[in-house]
Design a protein around this motif. Structure first.
Motif, mmCIF file in Angstrom:
data_model
loop_
_atom_site.group_PDB
_atom_site.id
_atom_site.type_symbol
_atom_site.label_atom_id
_atom_site.label_comp_id
_atom_site.label_asym_id
_atom_site.label_seq_id
_atom_site.Cartn_x
_atom_site.Cartn_y
_atom_site.Cartn_z
ATOM 1 N N UNK A 166 -75.566 66.084 -44.365
ATOM 2 C CA UNK A 166 -74.480 65.873 -43.402
ATOM 3 C C UNK A 166 -73.291 65.149 -44.041
ATOM 4 N N UNK A 287 -73.476 66.010 -33.746
ATOM 5 C CA UNK A 287 -72.036 65.935 -33.976
ATOM 6 C C UNK A 287 -71.591 67.029 -34.958
ATOM 7 N N UNK A 290 -70.191 70.119 -33.722
ATOM 8 C CA UNK A 290 -68.778 70.022 -33.324
ATOM 9 C C UNK A 290 -67.887 70.177 -34.563
ATOM 10 N N UNK A 296 -67.543 73.148 -29.815
ATOM 11 C CA UNK A 296 -66.408 72.219 -29.806
ATOM 12 C C UNK A 296 -66.353 71.381 -28.535
ATOM 13 N N UNK A 297 -67.470 71.226 -27.829
ATOM 14 C CA UNK A 297 -67.428 70.484 -26.566
ATOM 15 C C UNK A 297 -67.277 68.982 -26.822
ATOM 16 N N UNK A 298 -66.704 68.305 -25.854
ATOM 17 C CA UNK A 298 -66.539 66.852 -25.917
ATOM 18 C C UNK A 298 -67.896 66.157 -26.034
ATOM 19 N N UNK A 299 -68.924 66.788 -25.450
ATOM 20 C CA UNK A 299 -70.260 66.200 -25.521
ATOM 21 C C UNK A 299 -70.750 66.116 -26.966
ATOM 22 N N UNK A 301 -68.927 66.092 -29.643
ATOM 23 C CA UNK A 301 -68.133 65.127 -30.400
ATOM 24 C C UNK A 301 -68.642 63.713 -30.117
ATOM 25 N N UNK A 302 -68.823 63.391 -28.846
ATOM 26 C CA UNK A 302 -69.179 62.022 -28.455
ATOM 27 C C UNK A 302 -70.573 61.610 -28.903
ATOM 28 N N UNK A 304 -71.960 61.888 -31.599
ATOM 29 C CA UNK A 304 -71.885 61.244 -32.916
ATOM 30 C C UNK A 304 -71.696 59.745 -32.806
ATOM 31 N N UNK A 305 -71.026 59.326 -31.738
ATOM 32 C CA UNK A 305 -70.785 57.890 -31.546
ATOM 33 C C UNK A 305 -72.010 57.162 -30.982
ATOM 34 N N UNK A 306 -73.086 57.907 -30.768
ATOM 35 C CA UNK A 306 -74.337 57.218 -30.400
ATOM 36 C C UNK A 306 -75.164 56.868 -31.638
ATOM 37 N N UNK A 308 -74.352 54.734 -33.698
ATOM 38 C CA UNK A 308 -74.281 53.274 -33.828
ATOM 39 C C UNK A 308 -75.304 52.574 -32.933
ATOM 40 N N UNK A 309 -75.783 53.281 -31.919
ATOM 41 C CA UNK A 309 -76.831 52.705 -31.066
ATOM 42 C C UNK A 309 -78.142 52.630 -31.857
ATOM 43 N N UNK B 4 -67.415 60.663 -37.954
ATOM 44 C CA UNK B 4 -68.552 61.332 -37.288
ATOM 45 C C UNK B 4 -68.666 60.980 -35.819
ATOM 46 N N UNK B 5 -67.721 61.201 -34.974
ATOM 47 C CA UNK B 5 -66.395 61.751 -35.229
ATOM 48 C C UNK B 5 -65.350 60.655 -35.478
ATOM 49 N N UNK B 13 -60.952 66.603 -29.017
ATOM 50 C CA UNK B 13 -61.965 67.127 -28.093
ATOM 51 C C UNK B 13 -61.611 66.775 -26.642
ATOM 52 N N UNK B 35 -68.138 62.340 -19.697
ATOM 53 C CA UNK B 35 -68.162 62.145 -21.162
ATOM 54 C C UNK B 35 -66.731 61.957 -21.676
ATOM 55 N N UNK B 106 -70.613 49.026 -32.276
ATOM 56 C CA UNK B 106 -71.118 49.250 -30.916
ATOM 57 C C UNK B 106 -70.096 48.714 -29.899
ATOM 58 N N UNK B 109 -68.001 51.808 -29.629
ATOM 59 C CA UNK B 109 -68.656 53.035 -29.170
ATOM 60 C C UNK B 109 -69.326 52.896 -27.805
ATOM 61 N N UNK B 113 -74.314 48.877 -24.405
ATOM 62 C CA UNK B 113 -75.638 49.255 -24.900
ATOM 63 C C UNK B 113 -76.554 48.035 -25.027
#
Lengths: 326, 126
Positions: A166, A287, A290, A296-299, A301-302, A304-306, A308-309, B4-5, B13, B35, B106, B109, B113
């Motif tokens: 990736x 991600x 995307x 290419x949905x917003x879902x 894209x977003x 990828x920002x999980x 960090x969780x 990413x992204x 998006x 979202x 976090x 993002x 959480x």
């Protein structure tokens, strides 16, 4: 493909007292599999799982006939599952598919960990999860469909390879790969049937009956029983109830005792950490669909920002590694 | 810089979603609208905090690696050091950097959480 019409024709073969199918509706869900809810006119509530026309099978996913066979084997071993009513034949006109009973209850983790309706079953749920997993892990493996076998080191290598492909630069994930590699347990002496996705979302919870069905057997394989115990402890499925490590509703001790007490907490915590690491890589993977333009949905894209969780959970686990497997 | 992204991809998006025709009563679109709202909030937090976070990360990375450079270069070098085993993954100075990195990202993002409270509590729920 007219799924509703095909279900209508199939109705008499699903129940001797039925003549037609009613209320067929597609439930939201994955792209690799369709899930339909419908009823028979004699009142039988059912679910259809089918592979969409032309959909490619995921490399690691089971065929639906195998999935149905596993559900039946788990039921025989005493695990709560939706009863499989029919594995579809070509003449059923539904493609690769099977039909099972529709259970009453809730799968949404947010509700299960918080709603008053589930307050009565929450205290016993972690132990029950342990008990149910023990039954799944006791399923005789000799009669099962062909399943892949995996272990801790193999999973680490597989996900690290995906991560490298990736092209992301995530030091927390890099550190977690090295740390987990250094403490990975040896493969179990006897690999058992592992559900592979035992967590909120795939567990049907009834307000009075508790855990009434283990769903979504698509990722089942042979491996370490601690994998399933660790996966349900990943913080990402605690829905904010982070003080309750087991699914946001229970404690480690109850889960382990329910399972029989032979698996160590350290082994579960290893698989929990590997679970967070896998989830982080999965977020990057989703991600990437995307980024490549596939979706290419917003879902996409977003999600990828999980990543960090998973990263913040891994840092917490690396800071407090206890006597892990030492 | 967060990737990413990236913020630019996220904004793209969101714009693509906003340009779609509204389908009243469509459950999937309602979900995607939530979202998109989350994405807008993430972008606003990143616009506010992103530059400071990156500057702080560069300072920490320079100290940790004894090198100078921009964020991308230093971050890549840290990843390489971890991959090659030149740095112990549980080294306290490294963990301090990873902790600050995780908390900073976090906060952009997904500030609600549960893992953030868990990390600050020092237990991850046991």
């Amino acid at each position: 493909m007219d799924v509703a019409a095909a279900l209508d024709r199939l109705a008499p073969r699903l129940s001797p007292t039925a003549t037609e199918a009613v209320n067929a509706r597609r439930l939201s869900g994955g792209a690799s599999l369709e899930t339909w809810a419908f009823d028979l006119d004699d009142g039988t509530p059912l679910i259809l799982r089918r592979r969409p026309d032309g959909a490619a099978m995921r490399e690691t996913a089971l065929s639906l006939a195998s999935e149905a066979a596993l559900i039946r084997a788990a039921e025989q071993a005493g695990a709560p599952t939706p009863r499989v009513v029919r594995v579809c034949a070509p003449r059923d006109g539904l493609g690769e598919a099977y039909v099972m009973r529709r259970l009453e209850g809730e799968t949404l983790g947010r509700r299960i960990v918080r709603d008053q309706a589930f307050a009565g079953v929450r205290p016993g749920l972690a132990r029950r999860c342990g008990e149910v997993l023990a039954r799944i892990h006791a399923v005789p493996t000799a009669g099962l469909p062909d399943l892949a076998t995996s272990d801790a080191r193999g999973e680490l290598a597989r996900y690290e390879e995906i991560y490298h492909q990736l092209g992301a630069q995530r030091p927390i994930l890099e550190a977690a790969f090295r740390w987990l590699e250094s403490i990975a347990p040896p493969p179990p002496e006897r690999p058992v049937l592992v559900h592979g996705d035992f967590r909120n979302g795939n567990l049907m919870i009834h307000p009075t009956g508790g855990l009434v069905g283990v769903l979504d057997w698509e990722l089942a394989h042979l491996g370490d029983p601690a994998e399933d115990l660790g996966w349900i402890c990943v913080n990402s499925w605690r829905f904010g109830e982070w003080r309750k490590p087991v699914g946001g509703f229970g404690d480690y001790a109850d889960l382990l005792a329910g399972h029989g007490g032979e698996i160590s907490l350290d082994r579960v915590r290893f698989w929990q950490a590997l679970g967070s690491l896998k989830w982080g890589v999965m977020c990057l993977m989703m991600y990437s669909s995307f980024a490549t333009g596939q979706d290419r949905s917003i879902e996409r894209a977003m999600i990828g920002r999980r990543t960090s969780e998973a990263e913040i959970d891994l840092v917490a686990l690396m800071e407090a590694p206890m006597g892990m497997l030492s | 810089m967060i990737s990413h992204p990236t913020a630019a991809e996220l904004a793209e998006a969101v714009a693509a979603f906003d340009a779609e025709a509204v389908l009243p009563g469509d459950a999937r679109q309602a979900f995607l609208a939530r979202v998109a709202d989350n994405a807008r909030a993430t972008l606003a937090r990143e616009a506010e905090q992103g530059a400071t976070l990156e500057a702080e990360a560069v300072d920490r990375l320079s100290a940790l690696l004894g090198a100078v450079g921009d964020f991308a270069m230093l971050n890549a070098r840290l990843c390489e050091a971890l991959r090659e085993g030149a740095l112990d993954p549980l080294d306290p100075a490294l963990l301090a950097h990873l902790r600050a990195t995780a908390i900073g990202q976090i906060a952009i993002d997904q500030p609600s959480y549960g893992g953030l409270a868990a990390l600050r509590d020092g237990g991850n729920g046991g």
